[in-house]
Enzyme design. Sequence first.
Site, PDB file in Angstrom:
ATOM      1  N   PRO A 127       0.821  -1.208   0.000  1.00  0.00           N
ATOM      2  CA  PRO A 127       0.000   0.000   0.000  1.00  0.00           C
ATOM      3  C   PRO A 127       0.857   1.260   0.000  1.00  0.00           C
ATOM      4  O   PRO A 127       1.874   1.337   0.692  1.00  0.00           O
ATOM      5  CB  PRO A 127      -0.783  -0.085   1.303  1.00  0.00           C
ATOM      6  CG  PRO A 127      -0.537  -1.423   1.870  1.00  0.00           C
ATOM      7  CD  PRO A 127       0.676  -1.975   1.213  1.00  0.00           C
ATOM      8  N   PHE A 128       0.430   2.231  -0.792  1.00  0.00           N
ATOM      9  CA  PHE A 128       1.077   3.532  -0.844  1.00  0.00           C
ATOM     10  C   PHE A 128      -0.007   4.564  -0.576  1.00  0.00           C
ATOM     11  O   PHE A 128      -0.999   4.630  -1.307  1.00  0.00           O
ATOM     12  CB  PHE A 128       1.717   3.771  -2.209  1.00  0.00           C
ATOM     13  CG  PHE A 128       2.440   5.087  -2.297  1.00  0.00           C
ATOM     14  CD1 PHE A 128       3.767   5.190  -1.937  1.00  0.00           C
ATOM     15  CD2 PHE A 128       1.773   6.228  -2.719  1.00  0.00           C
ATOM     16  CE1 PHE A 128       4.431   6.408  -2.002  1.00  0.00           C
ATOM     17  CE2 PHE A 128       2.426   7.443  -2.790  1.00  0.00           C
ATOM     18  CZ  PHE A 128       3.758   7.539  -2.428  1.00  0.00           C
TER      19      PHE A 128
END
Length: 82
Positions: free
Chosen positions: A2-3
């Site tokens: 996840p970013f």
Amino acid sequence: MPFVSIRISGSATKDQKSGIVADVTQSLVQRLGKNPAAVQIVIEEVSTENYGAGGQLLVDRDAPKTPPTTQAQEDAHAEPSR
């Protein structure tokens, strides 16, 4: 992996940003089962001079309003009116 990209107007302290990173990471771990080591978070502070809403810059919208003054108030050393 996840970013997460977060933009805030103005600025935040290091402690505030640290808390945001911890909270968002924990949320992704709890809700999506992500590995906390894989969570990447970027916090971007946008100057209120570079951000507008409702047709005006935030710096102008949030500026303190000064009440109108009379000339006597403007010059405290002026002779009193007779």
